[in-house]
Design a protein around this motif. Structure first.
Motif, PDB file in Angstrom:
ATOM      1  N   ALA A 123       0.912  -1.203   0.076  1.00 49.92           N
ATOM      2  CA  ALA A 123      -0.026  -0.196   0.095  1.00 49.92           C
ATOM      3  C   ALA A 123       0.908   1.268   0.083  1.00 49.92           C
ATOM      4  O   ALA A 123       1.764   1.464   0.944  1.00 49.92           O
ATOM      5  CB  ALA A 123      -0.997   0.030   1.381  1.00 49.92           C
ATOM      6  N   LEU A 124       0.508   2.190  -0.927  1.00 48.05           N
ATOM      7  CA  LEU A 124       1.191   3.476  -1.093  1.00 48.05           C
ATOM      8  C   LEU A 124       0.278   4.319  -0.325  1.00 48.05           C
ATOM      9  O   LEU A 124      -0.889   4.680  -0.867  1.00 48.05           O
ATOM     10  CB  LEU A 124       1.773   3.811  -2.249  1.00 48.05           C
ATOM     11  N   LEU A 125       0.409   4.943   0.760  1.00 52.55           N
ATOM     12  CA  LEU A 125      -0.468   5.571   1.791  1.00 52.55           C
ATOM     13  C   LEU A 125      -0.140   7.109   1.458  1.00 52.55           C
ATOM     14  O   LEU A 125       1.006   7.567   1.412  1.00 52.55           O
ATOM     15  CB  LEU A 125      -0.462   5.449   3.171  1.00 52.55           C
ATOM     16  N   GLY A 126      -1.038   7.915   1.044  1.00 53.23           N
ATOM     17  CA  GLY A 126      -1.158   9.308   0.671  1.00 53.23           C
ATOM     18  C   GLY A 126      -0.757   9.561  -0.815  1.00 53.23           C
ATOM     19  O   GLY A 126      -0.666  10.821  -1.134  1.00 53.23           O
ATOM     20  N   ALA A 127      -0.997   8.467  -1.704  1.00 53.99           N
ATOM     21  CA  ALA A 127      -0.887   8.654  -3.045  1.00 53.99           C
ATOM     22  C   ALA A 127      -2.129   9.311  -3.425  1.00 53.99           C
ATOM     23  O   ALA A 127      -3.363   8.850  -3.350  1.00 53.99           O
ATOM     24  CB  ALA A 127      -0.863   7.237  -3.912  1.00 53.99           C
ATOM     25  N   ARG A 128      -2.008  10.541  -3.595  1.00 49.96           N
ATOM     26  CA  ARG A 128      -3.049  11.709  -4.139  1.00 49.96           C
ATOM     27  C   ARG A 128      -4.174  11.654  -2.862  1.00 49.96           C
ATOM     28  O   ARG A 128      -5.255  11.528  -3.292  1.00 49.96           O
ATOM     29  CB  ARG A 128      -3.954  11.178  -5.448  1.00 49.96           C
ATOM     30  N   GLY A 129      -3.692  11.615  -1.763  1.00 50.67           N
ATOM     31  CA  GLY A 129      -4.634  11.632  -0.611  1.00 50.67           C
ATOM     32  C   GLY A 129      -5.234  10.419  -0.237  1.00 50.67           C
ATOM     33  O   GLY A 129      -5.714  10.249   0.835  1.00 50.67           O
ATOM     34  N   GLY A 130      -5.064   9.419  -1.063  1.00 50.01           N
ATOM     35  CA  GLY A 130      -5.683   8.038  -0.491  1.00 50.01           C
ATOM     36  C   GLY A 130      -4.909   6.835  -0.480  1.00 50.01           C
ATOM     37  O   GLY A 130      -3.439   6.996  -0.247  1.00 50.01           O
ATOM     38  N   THR A 131      -5.155   5.668  -0.659  1.00 51.92           N
ATOM     39  CA  THR A 131      -4.163   4.653  -0.579  1.00 51.92           C
ATOM     40  C   THR A 131      -4.404   4.044  -2.028  1.00 51.92           C
ATOM     41  O   THR A 131      -5.322   3.699  -2.752  1.00 51.92           O
ATOM     42  CB  THR A 131      -4.928   3.399   0.212  1.00 51.92           C
ATOM     43  N   GLU A 132      -3.037   3.597  -2.769  1.00 48.30           N
ATOM     44  CA  GLU A 132      -2.938   3.022  -3.871  1.00 48.30           C
ATOM     45  C   GLU A 132      -2.177   1.767  -3.640  1.00 48.30           C
ATOM     46  O   GLU A 132      -1.159   1.567  -3.006  1.00 48.30           O
ATOM     47  CB  GLU A 132      -2.102   3.936  -4.961  1.00 48.30           C
ATOM     48  N   MET A 133      -2.742   0.597  -4.353  1.00 46.97           N
ATOM     49  CA  MET A 133      -2.049  -0.592  -4.262  1.00 46.97           C
ATOM     50  C   MET A 133      -1.159  -0.929  -5.500  1.00 46.97           C
ATOM     51  O   MET A 133      -1.596  -0.636  -6.571  1.00 46.97           O
ATOM     52  CB  MET A 133      -3.153  -1.734  -4.137  1.00 46.97           C
ATOM     53  N   VAL A 134       0.311  -1.400  -5.116  1.00 46.36           N
ATOM     54  CA  VAL A 134       1.194  -1.645  -6.189  1.00 46.36           C
ATOM     55  C   VAL A 134       1.744  -3.122  -5.755  1.00 46.36           C
ATOM     56  O   VAL A 134       1.697  -3.302  -4.598  1.00 46.36           O
ATOM     57  CB  VAL A 134       2.198  -0.704  -6.366  1.00 46.36           C
ATOM     58  N   ALA A 135       2.086  -3.899  -6.799  1.00 43.45           N
ATOM     59  CA  ALA A 135       2.760  -5.014  -6.824  1.00 43.45           C
ATOM     60  C   ALA A 135       4.120  -4.978  -6.601  1.00 43.45           C
ATOM     61  O   ALA A 135       4.791  -4.116  -7.546  1.00 43.45           O
ATOM     62  CB  ALA A 135       2.310  -6.035  -7.721  1.00 43.45           C
ATOM     63  N   GLY A 136       4.791  -5.541  -5.714  1.00 39.36           N
ATOM     64  CA  GLY A 136       6.337  -5.560  -5.442  1.00 39.36           C
ATOM     65  C   GLY A 136       6.875  -4.026  -5.304  1.00 39.36           C
ATOM     66  O   GLY A 136       7.874  -3.934  -5.927  1.00 39.36           O
ATOM     67  N   TRP A 137       6.461  -3.287  -4.632  1.00 41.35           N
ATOM     68  CA  TRP A 137       6.930  -2.033  -4.461  1.00 41.35           C
ATOM     69  C   TRP A 137       8.467  -2.096  -4.001  1.00 41.35           C
ATOM     70  O   TRP A 137       8.927  -2.871  -2.978  1.00 41.35           O
ATOM     71  CB  TRP A 137       6.345  -1.267  -3.060  1.00 41.35           C
ATOM     72  N   LYS A 138       9.442  -1.446  -4.640  1.00 41.60           N
ATOM     73  CA  LYS A 138      10.812  -1.458  -4.365  1.00 41.60           C
ATOM     74  C   LYS A 138      11.417  -2.904  -4.440  1.00 41.60           C
ATOM     75  O   LYS A 138      12.582  -2.871  -3.727  1.00 41.60           O
ATOM     76  CB  LYS A 138      11.109  -0.708  -3.204  1.00 41.60           C
ATOM     77  N   THR A 139      10.926  -3.616  -5.109  1.00 43.49           N
ATOM     78  CA  THR A 139      11.390  -5.256  -5.252  1.00 43.49           C
ATOM     79  C   THR A 139      12.995  -5.089  -5.817  1.00 43.49           C
ATOM     80  O   THR A 139      13.753  -5.877  -5.031  1.00 43.49           O
ATOM     81  CB  THR A 139      10.692  -6.118  -5.882  1.00 43.49           C
ATOM     82  N   GLU A 140      13.146  -4.406  -6.776  1.00 43.14           N
ATOM     83  CA  GLU A 140      14.753  -4.430  -7.284  1.00 43.14           C
ATOM     84  C   GLU A 140      15.498  -3.685  -6.299  1.00 43.14           C
ATOM     85  O   GLU A 140      16.697  -4.335  -6.374  1.00 43.14           O
ATOM     86  CB  GLU A 140      14.382  -3.782  -8.693  1.00 43.14           C
ATOM     87  N   ALA A 141      15.194  -2.532  -5.940  1.00 44.21           N
ATOM     88  CA  ALA A 141      16.168  -1.869  -4.819  1.00 44.21           C
ATOM     89  C   ALA A 141      16.362  -2.801  -3.637  1.00 44.21           C
ATOM     90  O   ALA A 141      17.596  -2.786  -3.161  1.00 44.21           O
ATOM     91  CB  ALA A 141      15.176  -0.560  -4.346  1.00 44.21           C
TER      92      ALA A 141
END
Length: 152
Positions: A123-141
């Motif tokens: 969950a990316l909290l605060g994405a445009r004021g809400g919650t946006e779900m993404v798959a594998g956030w920063k996996t490569e990092a």
């Protein structure tokens, strides 16, 4: 520093998800003060990033009767939140209250296992004021960090 904190949190969440934990959630607060906050003296460069403890400070201040205008750490300059800032604090408080009352966040935040195979839901909290779900956030990092530290 961002990758280190994110990768450690994700590693703990994935370990819990691979074990017996029935529901596991992981997220990162991306939304920061929209107009920027100034440190002591009200001079210098403003921060637009969600500093350490920003989420707690923002939600607590916005819930206090006087907090709508003192939305910053005590040693920082006063800050009047924008509509986007207010949306972020409402979203965060909604998740926290839902965790307290039901053991789950709001429906906009998915469990880590609810992602394509080989990935995880973040969950990316605060994405445009809400919650946006993404798959594998920063996996490569995280993989690169593991390699550079000799972990992976």
């Amino acid at each position: 520093a961002d990758a280190c904190a994110t990768c450690g949190t994700v590693a703990l969440a994935l370990a819990a998800a691979s074990g017996r934990a029935p529901r596991v959630y992981v997220g990162t607060v991306l939304g920061g003060p929209e107009r920027g906050l100034f440190n002591q003296g009200c001079t210098g460069a403003a921060t637009y990033l969600p500093y350490h403890n920003f989420d707690f400070t923002a939600v607590l201040a916005s819930s206090a009767p006087w907090g709508k205008w003192l939305w910053a750490p005590s040693h920082w300059c006063p800050y009047a939140p924008t509509a986007l800032d207010a949306a972020l604090t409402e979203e965060l408080w909604g998740h926290w209250l839902a965790f307290l009352t039901s053991g789950r966040p709001l429906d906009s935040w998915r469990e880590v296992r609810e992602a394509p195979s080989g990935s995880y839901a973040h969950a990316l909290l605060g994405a445009r004021g809400g919650t946006e779900m993404v798959a594998g956030w920063k996996t490569e990092a995280c993989r690169e960090l593991d390699r550079s530290l000799g972990i992976g």
